[in-house]
Design a protein around this motif. Structure first.
Motif, PDB file in Angstrom:
ATOM      1  N   GLY A 101       3.221   5.423  10.933  1.00  0.00           N
ATOM      2  CA  GLY A 101       4.202   4.489  10.403  1.00  0.00           C
ATOM      3  C   GLY A 101       5.548   4.691  11.061  1.00  0.00           C
ATOM      4  N   PRO A 131       6.080   1.028   4.554  1.00  0.00           N
ATOM      5  CA  PRO A 131       4.650   0.784   4.798  1.00  0.00           C
ATOM      6  C   PRO A 131       4.094   1.756   5.838  1.00  0.00           C
ATOM      7  CG  PRO A 131       5.929  -1.256   4.920  1.00  0.00           C
ATOM      8  CD  PRO A 131       6.902  -0.128   4.927  1.00  0.00           C
ATOM      9  N   LEU A 132       3.017   2.438   5.474  1.00  0.00           N
ATOM     10  CA  LEU A 132       2.339   3.370   6.368  1.00  0.00           C
ATOM     11  C   LEU A 132       0.882   2.936   6.499  1.00  0.00           C
ATOM     12  CD1 LEU A 132       3.724   6.717   4.892  1.00  0.00           C
ATOM     13  CD2 LEU A 132       4.584   5.501   6.894  1.00  0.00           C
ATOM     14  N   GLN A 133       0.333   3.107   7.680  1.00  0.00           N
ATOM     15  CA  GLN A 133      -1.066   2.775   7.916  1.00  0.00           C
ATOM     16  C   GLN A 133      -1.905   4.044   7.795  1.00  0.00           C
ATOM     17  OE1 GLN A 133      -1.720  -0.492   8.110  1.00  0.00           O
ATOM     18  NE2 GLN A 133       0.510  -0.695   7.956  1.00  0.00           N
ATOM     19  N   SER A 172      -5.945   5.670   7.487  1.00  0.00           N
ATOM     20  CA  SER A 172      -7.385   5.466   7.655  1.00  0.00           C
ATOM     21  C   SER A 172      -8.098   6.776   7.388  1.00  0.00           C
ATOM     22  CB  SER A 172      -7.712   4.957   9.065  1.00  0.00           C
ATOM     23  OG  SER A 172      -7.344   5.912  10.038  1.00  0.00           O
ATOM     24  N   GLN A 210      -3.089   0.016   3.879  1.00  0.00           N
ATOM     25  CA  GLN A 210      -1.644   0.195   3.998  1.00  0.00           C
ATOM     26  C   GLN A 210      -1.151   0.945   2.769  1.00  0.00           C
ATOM     27  OE1 GLN A 210       1.392  -2.881   5.458  1.00  0.00           O
ATOM     28  NE2 GLN A 210       1.725  -2.939   3.256  1.00  0.00           N
ATOM     29  N   VAL A 222       2.140   2.439   0.563  1.00  0.00           N
ATOM     30  CA  VAL A 222       3.572   2.421   0.283  1.00  0.00           C
ATOM     31  C   VAL A 222       3.824   3.344  -0.902  1.00  0.00           C
ATOM     32  CG1 VAL A 222       5.559   1.050  -0.424  1.00  0.00           C
ATOM     33  CG2 VAL A 222       3.882   0.081   1.161  1.00  0.00           C
ATOM     34  N   THR A 255      -2.912  -0.994  -0.253  1.00  0.00           N
ATOM     35  CA  THR A 255      -3.260  -2.407  -0.194  1.00  0.00           C
ATOM     36  C   THR A 255      -3.966  -2.710   1.125  1.00  0.00           C
ATOM     37  OG1 THR A 255      -1.099  -2.956   0.738  1.00  0.00           O
ATOM     38  CG2 THR A 255      -1.323  -3.050  -1.661  1.00  0.00           C
ATOM     39  N   LYS A 256      -4.502  -3.946   1.193  1.00  0.00           N
ATOM     40  CA  LYS A 256      -5.184  -4.418   2.405  1.00  0.00           C
ATOM     41  C   LYS A 256      -6.299  -3.454   2.825  1.00  0.00           C
ATOM     42  CE  LYS A 256      -0.911  -6.574   4.036  1.00  0.00           C
ATOM     43  NZ  LYS A 256       0.092  -6.647   5.123  1.00  0.00           N
TER      44      LYS A 256
END
Length: 702
Positions: A245, A257-259, A261, A289, A291, A300-301
């Motif tokens: 991020g 927002p941080l990605q 996985s 994502q 937060v 989310t997502k």
């Protein structure tokens, strides 16, 4: 030319205004002189004052062993201290909260009075930071004041940092977490990258070791405008996590927002690290994502897969007292039935490779059983509350078509509810309300499962039976209550009722006549080429009363156009034994009728059909005797059904009433449906010879 008139004389300021002007000038001069003195001396003379005030305010011992500087340069506060030490509370395991060979920082002045502390630059050299919670989780080492409740760690905003030889330790006994990080400063030769704060470390969370590594990349100020890229990778057990991020400052992750996985062998292991229990999965890979906002982590997502099934949606984790709370909304378009096995306690990998019996055995179940002995995660259920909405489009199954699954799950202080759990099955609808109350031990379980009218043809089609010619439907309800920390134990102690109702409809002649063993009628139909001629079902009930885990037929009664099928016996959830017998009595005379019970025996895992029953052997022996001692024609009389079966009143049947309420069409109580009890199935520990010796008592003998 006349001279210009002189300018008007200025009116002198009044005395109050002169005083105010002089005060302002005096304050400005005093501030300038103070700034000048501090700038020239670098504020070194404030060292003792700083130690006294800081120690009094924090209720900790604060000391500076070497050089000390505190001044405005020119506007920002420049702070430098060599050998700075801040002590820890007495209850901690380390003496110092912070110790550093040198710290050099430039701080925004107003941020110390208003809003979040803002460091323009921060340089640390050979520092150690020790962050620790007490066992009661009421105090921590970084919240100052002996009477102040411990607050979450609130890092200042840092635009640019240089960290060298710094170590950080974090301990949380309640989370059973300990981690040790080391930092090293590396300068990149990339034209767009300036300093990079790189870190690595290891630790334990609960009983799981983990390692992590990462970097905070500080791009060139002319390009970055204060933005910093975070890159982090962690490994725990068999799981790997990546997080990236862009941060507004080096230590600010709030509302950013941080990605994230993750991938691994079992998603349950990953969430189990923080004490959250979910059914185990096969290999998984997910991305979302993240937060963070105060104590809330919002994912989310979310997209990904587990086993051969897909997953999407999002969830939120709130770290609140007394338990963390998880709220999730998830969707699966296609769920492999093997991936659903963990919902009842099976290991999906074992199911996929060895089958349900082996999966049950892996949980501790006895030989040839299919009900798992996997215990509910009672200890984990104490750690969190949850609300889940989970929808599934299609369940991939070889036999029963299942779709449109809609699950609402709630967990509140160890009370787990699956209510409602609905799904479509063979154009019917199953609605369930299931609850497990782990507030008491052993767990109290309640099952209420309703099957709306479902076409029998669609159910049978999954087992290779042609749908044509069958218009009958089936509906039912299962209501059971039991105690036990496993599915098997809760059913083995269950009490309640199971009832499947068959309203009026038609079925294949082949299926029905084979069940009735009406050999004459079946052969006649077959020779006439009318194998699929439908047989009318007037009404039917397959009912069981369950007591202490043993289900007794109460009643099994199916009224057809030409006969009445009744059944006796039962089955046991204790040892999964089956011992049922069905017999058809004709309403019309029939030659070559076996008129003998068909037995359903064995176990849930390996059911067996016993066509050659003792009654059939007796009838064959009688026929042989008549043929020998009388005439061959007389031997046929032993297989004649005189057709005296009494038609069933369908009212009590369709109302799923017990055997005692069943009547003939003339209103007389039925004497061929038993009393809803069975002696043998209540003892799950008898030997095979003992079971054979009690067969007549169990079946009630027709």
């Amino acid at each position: 030319m006349p001279a210009d008139p002189p300018p008007p004389a200025r009116k002198p300021l009044s005395r109050p205004w002169r005083i105010a002007r002089n005060v302002v000038i005096g304050v400005v001069l005093a501030l300038f002189l103070a700034w000048l003195v501090l700038y020239i001396t670098k504020g070194r003379f404030l060292k003792g004052t700083f130690e006294r005030i800081a120690s009094a305010q924090t209720e900790r011992r604060v000391s500076v062993a070497g050089d000390f500087q505190l001044y405005f340069d020119p506007i920002t506060i420049h702070f430098r201290a060599e050998g700075l030490r801040v002590s820890n509370p007495a209850w901690t395991s380390k003496p110092d909260l912070y110790a550093a060979k040198a710290i050099d920082a430039r701080i925004a002045p107003l941020s110390l009075l208003f809003g979040k502390r803002h460091f323009h630059t921060l340089d640390l050299a050979d520092s150690t930071i020790d962050l620790e919670w007490n066992r009661a989780h009421t105090q921590n080492s970084w919240t100052f004041g002996s009477k102040t409740k411990g607050k979450p760690l609130d890092l200042p905003r840092i635009d640019l940092a240089t960290v060298k030889g710094t170590a950080l330790r974090y301990v949380d006994p309640r989370m059973r977490l300990r981690t040790d990080l080391t930092f090293a400063s590396v300068t990149s030769s990339d034209a767009r990258i300036g300093d990079a704060v790189r870190f690595s470390g290891s630790g334990h969370i609960r009983d799981t070791p983990f390692t992590l590594r990462g970097a905070l990349l500080s791009p060139n100020a002319t390009v970055a405008r204060g933005r910093n890229k975070l890159v982090l990778a962690a490994d725990a057990a068999n799981d790997h996590i990546d997080l990236t991020g862009t941060l507004p400052s080096l230590a600010e992750i709030e509302d950013v927002p941080l990605q994230v996985s993750a991938r691994g062998r079992n998603l349950a292991d990953l969430l189990g690290i923080i004490g959250v229990a979910i059914p185990m999965t096969r290999d998984y890979r997910v991305a979302a994502q993240l937060v963070k906002s105060d104590t809330t982590y919002d994912f989310t997502k979310l997209t990904g897969r587990f086993g051969n099934s897909d997953l999407a949606g999002g969830f939120t984790v709130k770290v609140i007292e007394p338990r963390l709370h998880i709220a999730a909304k998830l969707t699966t378009r296609s769920l492999d039935i093997v991936d659903a096995a963990p919902f009842i306690g099976y290991n999906p990998d074992v199911v996929a490779t060895k089958g349900a019996v082996a999966a049950a055995a892996a949980t501790g179940a006895g030989p040839a059983r299919i009900l798992p002995d996997a215990a509910l995660p009672i200890d984990a259920l104490k750690n969190f509350d949850a609300d889940l909405r989970y929808t599934i489009g299609v369940v991939k199954s070889r036999n029963v078509p299942i779709s449109d699954v809609d699950l609402t799950l709630s967990l509140k202080d160890r009370l787990l509810k699956l209510s409602p759990l609905t799904f479509a099955m063979a154009r019917g609808r199953v609605t369930s309300d299931i609850a497990f109350n782990a507030r008491t031990r052993p767990t109290q379980a309640r099952y209420d499962i309703r099957l709306s009218p479902t076409p029998m043809a669609r159910l049978l089609a999954g087992y290779g039976v042609d749908e044509a010619g069958t218009s009958g439907v089936i509906k039912g309800r299962l209501q059971l209550q039991g105690v036990g920390d496993t599915l098997h134990d809760s059913l083995a102690t269950a009490r309640g009722r199971i009832a499947l109702v068959i309203p009026k409809g038609t079925f294949w002649t082949r299926n029905v006549q084979l069940a009735e063993l009406d050999i004459g009628t079946f052969a006649q139909k077959m020779f006439q080429g009318r194998l699929k001629e439908p047989v009318r079902i007037n009404c039917g009930l397959i009912g069981f009363s369950v007591r202490n885990g043993v289900a007794a037929a109460d009643p099994i009664l199916i009224d057809t156009e030409k006969s009445v099928i009744v059944g006796r016996g039962g089955f046991s959830f204790k040892n999964e034994a089956l011992d049922l017998a069905f017999r058809a009595d004709g309403k019309r005379i029939s030659i070559f009728s076996g008129q003998s019970p068909v037995g359903l025996n064995g176990s849930f895992a390996k059911p067996g059909i016993d066509v050659i029953s003792p009654q059939l052997i007796e009838r064959a022996g009688l026929g042989l005797g008549l043929a020998v001692f009388a005439t061959p024609v007389a031997g046929v009389l032993a297989f004649v059904d005189v057709g005296d079966a009494k038609s069933a009143a369908c009212g009590p049947v369709l109302a799923a009433q017990p055997a005692t309420a069943q009547r003939t069409t003339k209103g007389a109580p039925r004497d061929d449906v038993g009393r809803g009890t069975t002696a043998k199935a209540e003892d799950g520990n008898k030997t095979s010879s003992e079971r054979k010796g009690q067969r007549k008592k169990f079946l009630g003998i027709f």
